[in-house]
Write a protein that holds these residues in place. Structure first.
Motif, short mmCIF file in Angstrom:
data_model
loop_
_atom_site.label_atom_id
_atom_site.label_comp_id
_atom_site.label_asym_id
_atom_site.label_seq_id
_atom_site.Cartn_x
_atom_site.Cartn_y
_atom_site.Cartn_z
N UNK A 36 0.81 -1.22 0.00
CA UNK A 36 0.00 0.00 0.00
C UNK A 36 0.84 1.27 0.00
N UNK A 37 2.15 1.11 -0.19
CA UNK A 37 3.07 2.26 -0.28
C UNK A 37 2.89 3.20 0.92
N UNK A 38 2.92 2.59 2.10
CA UNK A 38 2.73 3.34 3.33
C UNK A 38 3.90 4.26 3.62
N UNK A 39 5.08 3.88 3.19
CA UNK A 39 6.26 4.70 3.46
C UNK A 39 7.25 4.63 2.32
N UNK A 40 8.23 5.50 2.40
CA UNK A 40 9.35 5.52 1.46
C UNK A 40 10.62 5.52 2.31
N UNK A 41 11.51 4.57 2.04
CA UNK A 41 12.76 4.51 2.80
C UNK A 41 13.69 5.63 2.37
N UNK A 42 14.24 6.33 3.37
CA UNK A 42 15.19 7.41 3.12
C UNK A 42 16.39 7.23 4.04
N UNK A 43 17.55 7.76 3.64
CA UNK A 43 18.71 7.67 4.54
C UNK A 43 18.48 8.53 5.79
N UNK A 44 18.96 8.04 6.90
CA UNK A 44 18.82 8.77 8.16
C UNK A 44 19.93 9.80 8.28
N UNK A 45 19.56 11.01 8.67
CA UNK A 45 20.54 12.06 8.89
C UNK A 45 20.41 12.58 10.32
N UNK A 46 21.41 13.30 10.78
CA UNK A 46 21.41 13.79 12.17
C UNK A 46 20.29 14.77 12.47
N UNK A 47 19.86 15.54 11.48
CA UNK A 47 18.85 16.58 11.73
C UNK A 47 17.41 16.05 11.72
N UNK A 48 17.19 14.78 11.42
CA UNK A 48 15.84 14.23 11.39
C UNK A 48 15.39 13.83 12.80
#
Length: 143
Positions: A36-48
């Motif tokens: 259901x395309x609930x999320x999109x994987x993204x790289x984790x950064x310090x400011x998140x």
């Protein structure tokens, strides 16, 4: 007390992964979320600001007390959220008994047919005003 053929609800990911039926339930939950395309994987950064997650387990029983299915649910650790940063309102997807009684009463008065169905996977498809970041489920992370 559960009968011997009904596995106990695991309290951690390690015990769930060790049981084939609980593992299959976890995979089914994640498969539905991916489908259901609930999320999109993204790289984790310090400011998140990232909200934690976990899997919650529950043995679902039939009215006669026998096992219906094992249910794994992927949830946010909402207690890590900060009002105004991660959320501005809350939502509870639970139907209250009064609502069910009202709907059944209206259906009876209007002579509408009533059918029951079992919903296997439910989530809100809403438009978010800003990005929200959440950890992948522990033990089930997609690299």
């Amino acid at each position: 007390m559960l009968s011997p053929d009904i596995p106990c609800n695991p309290y951690n990911i390690c015990s769930a992964l060790a049981h084939p039926r609980w593992k299959a339930s976890m995979c089914g939950e994640l498969e539905a979320l991916h489908k259901n395309k609930t999320w999109e994987l993204v790289p984790r950064t310090r400011d998140l600001h990232v909200i934690g997650s976990k899997l919650v387990f529950k043995s679902k029983l039939k009215p006669n007390g026998s096992l219906d299915r094992l249910k794994a649910r992927f949830v946010a650790k909402g207690y890590h959220q900060v009002n105004g940063v991660d959320y501005t309102e809350t939502f509870s997807p639970v139907i209250k008994p009064d609502t069910i009684r009202l709907i059944i009463t209206i259906a009876l008065v209007k002579n509408w047919p009533i059918r029951q169905l079992d919903v296997k996977n439910v989530f809100l498809h809403g438009l978010l005003s800003k990005n929200t970041y959440m950890e992948q489920p522990p033990g089930m992370a997609d690299p």
